[in-house]
Design a protein around this motif. Sequence first.
Motif, mmCIF file in Angstrom:
data_model
loop_
_atom_site.group_PDB
_atom_site.id
_atom_site.type_symbol
_atom_site.label_atom_id
_atom_site.label_comp_id
_atom_site.label_asym_id
_atom_site.label_seq_id
_atom_site.Cartn_x
_atom_site.Cartn_y
_atom_site.Cartn_z
ATOM 1 N N THR A 315 0.832 -1.197 0.000
ATOM 2 C CA THR A 315 0.000 0.000 0.000
ATOM 3 C C THR A 315 0.868 1.250 0.000
ATOM 4 O O THR A 315 0.642 2.190 -0.774
ATOM 5 C CB THR A 315 -0.934 0.010 1.220
ATOM 6 N N THR A 316 1.874 1.285 0.861
ATOM 7 C CA THR A 316 2.793 2.421 0.907
ATOM 8 C C THR A 316 3.503 2.598 -0.429
ATOM 9 O O THR A 316 3.632 3.711 -0.948
ATOM 10 C CB THR A 316 3.836 2.222 2.019
ATOM 11 N N VAL A 317 3.950 1.497 -0.997
ATOM 12 C CA VAL A 317 4.674 1.551 -2.264
ATOM 13 C C VAL A 317 3.771 2.053 -3.390
ATOM 14 O O VAL A 317 4.137 2.945 -4.164
ATOM 15 C CB VAL A 317 5.246 0.158 -2.618
ATOM 16 N N LEU A 318 2.579 1.495 -3.496
ATOM 17 C CA LEU A 318 1.694 1.852 -4.607
ATOM 18 C C LEU A 318 1.206 3.290 -4.509
ATOM 19 O O LEU A 318 1.114 3.996 -5.515
ATOM 20 C CB LEU A 318 0.500 0.891 -4.650
ATOM 21 N N VAL A 319 0.870 3.724 -3.289
ATOM 22 C CA VAL A 319 0.374 5.093 -3.127
ATOM 23 C C VAL A 319 1.495 6.109 -3.317
ATOM 24 O O VAL A 319 1.428 6.989 -4.173
ATOM 25 C CB VAL A 319 -0.295 5.272 -1.753
ATOM 26 N N ASN A 320 2.552 5.977 -2.521
ATOM 27 C CA ASN A 320 3.632 6.947 -2.615
ATOM 28 C C ASN A 320 4.408 6.832 -3.920
ATOM 29 O O ASN A 320 4.824 7.843 -4.489
ATOM 30 C CB ASN A 320 4.589 6.769 -1.430
ATOM 31 N N GLY A 321 4.602 5.605 -4.385
ATOM 32 C CA GLY A 321 5.358 5.414 -5.615
ATOM 33 C C GLY A 321 4.672 5.962 -6.841
ATOM 34 O O GLY A 321 5.324 6.328 -7.823
ATOM 35 N N SER A 322 3.351 6.038 -6.809
ATOM 36 C CA SER A 322 2.603 6.527 -7.963
ATOM 37 C C SER A 322 2.392 8.032 -7.938
ATOM 38 O O SER A 322 1.893 8.608 -8.900
ATOM 39 C CB SER A 322 1.230 5.835 -8.029
ATOM 40 N N VAL A 323 2.738 8.664 -6.822
ATOM 41 C CA VAL A 323 2.498 10.095 -6.664
ATOM 42 C C VAL A 323 3.761 10.867 -7.012
ATOM 43 O O VAL A 323 4.819 10.644 -6.428
ATOM 44 C CB VAL A 323 2.056 10.423 -5.222
ATOM 45 N N GLY A 324 3.641 11.788 -7.955
ATOM 46 C CA GLY A 324 4.766 12.612 -8.367
ATOM 47 C C GLY A 324 4.766 13.956 -7.668
ATOM 48 O O GLY A 324 3.956 14.218 -6.774
ATOM 49 N N SER A 325 5.640 14.830 -8.093
ATOM 50 C CA SER A 325 5.808 16.115 -7.420
ATOM 51 C C SER A 325 4.575 17.005 -7.535
ATOM 52 O O SER A 325 4.228 17.728 -6.598
ATOM 53 C CB SER A 325 7.022 16.841 -7.989
ATOM 54 N N LEU A 326 3.903 16.979 -8.674
ATOM 55 C CA LEU A 326 2.728 17.825 -8.835
ATOM 56 C C LEU A 326 1.635 17.453 -7.848
ATOM 57 O O LEU A 326 1.069 18.296 -7.160
ATOM 58 C CB LEU A 326 2.178 17.709 -10.268
ATOM 59 N N GLU A 327 1.354 16.162 -7.760
ATOM 60 C CA GLU A 327 0.297 15.717 -6.870
ATOM 61 C C GLU A 327 0.687 15.882 -5.405
ATOM 62 O O GLU A 327 -0.121 16.273 -4.572
ATOM 63 C CB GLU A 327 -0.032 14.246 -7.139
ATOM 64 N N ALA A 328 1.926 15.586 -5.091
ATOM 65 C CA ALA A 328 2.352 15.606 -3.690
ATOM 66 C C ALA A 328 2.437 17.017 -3.129
ATOM 67 O O ALA A 328 2.027 17.269 -2.009
ATOM 68 C CB ALA A 328 3.702 14.917 -3.549
ATOM 69 N N ASN A 329 2.962 17.942 -3.915
ATOM 70 C CA ASN A 329 3.184 19.285 -3.406
ATOM 71 C C ASN A 329 1.917 20.133 -3.397
ATOM 72 O O ASN A 329 1.570 20.740 -2.402
ATOM 73 C CB ASN A 329 4.277 19.984 -4.227
ATOM 74 N N GLY A 330 1.227 20.177 -4.503
ATOM 75 C CA GLY A 330 0.029 20.999 -4.574
ATOM 76 C C GLY A 330 -1.226 20.259 -4.196
ATOM 77 O O GLY A 330 -2.253 20.873 -3.896
#
Length: 371
Positions: A315-330
């Motif tokens: 779960t940690t891998v799939l969620v965090n691994g699929s999230v890039g800078s655009l989604e994570a920051n904004g």
Amino acid sequence: MKTNLTTYKVMMLVTIFFVSFTSCTKDLDITPQDDQTLLGEDFFANETSYKELLAGVYANLSLTGINGPESSNIIGLDAGTSQFGRTLLYLQTLVADQIIWSYENDGGVAGIQRNNWTDQNPLILGMFSRAHATVAFANNFLRETTSEKLDSRNVSTDVRADIVTYRAEARLLRAMSYYYLIDLFGQANFVTEEDQVNSIPKAANRAELFTYVEAELKAIEADLLDAKTNEHGRADKAVAAMILAKLYLNAEVYIGEAKYDECVVELNKIINAGYSLAPDYLLNFTADNDTNAATNEIIFPLVSDGTIVQNYGPTTVLVNGSVGSLEANGAPLGVGAGGWGGAIRLRKQFVQLFDGGVFLQDTRNNIISRF
């Protein structure tokens, strides 16, 4: 599933430290002072212990150790990359070109992804070890719940009735582990509760393991709860049917014999139990998928809620691994988790299967794919 982490921690301790401290010199007769460690029969004074001990068998699928996500009950392997679900994800997808893991220096990923691994690859060792750990924990549970042991502890009739189901679940988890060893390795160290503790196991090949898993799952079917009637995260008849279906689907590879008819029989059991696809595929991956419409699709989850059950698993891998800078920051897409800069990526050939690989730009000027 809001499972009490203390329960999981105690169970893992009890499973691991079920030992007697003896010696020929009294100076070495010691008792650990850790208040979370219970030794021997003291643990079974409370009849709730049997369900808690079963939780310890399940825990190996989600947790890595007894002291949080950084701990591991397997010596010599990183707690994150040796987590059961994570190694299973890597070994089943990276070698099949389904995804690309951009952090190739992440503990053995390069070898798996480039198909040039060795027997010392930590991801391979992690999966092999986790699967055998489940076998060991299940064997321990079965040794502690024999009729003789229950008689000696004067276990009540009601609890003994529950233990019938608990034992079937432990046997299912053991059979499931052997199934993955069949699929990924073709051979395993074969041990059951009938073997002496710490005895040298024999090596069983695919055909021997196939016969065992098939017979074991059929033998326990009557003692498992009906599909969709057990607690979230626990196995039932549908889980047994699914393992058998996967076993039969690949029987030509495993044993050189087609068993497609048998596969259809098991799949029909699942379909007829009322399972159906969630109306929104994303519901399968939300934190409330134990209560939303995805419950009709999920046959057997690896519990990982991010609060009580924490790990660096799938779960940690799939969620965090699929999230890039655009989604994570904004966070314009409503993604709450921190991103790993797009560690998980799709190969362009996969993307091109959807609308010719055309991408849309949403109103917030963030690039998202059609799918």
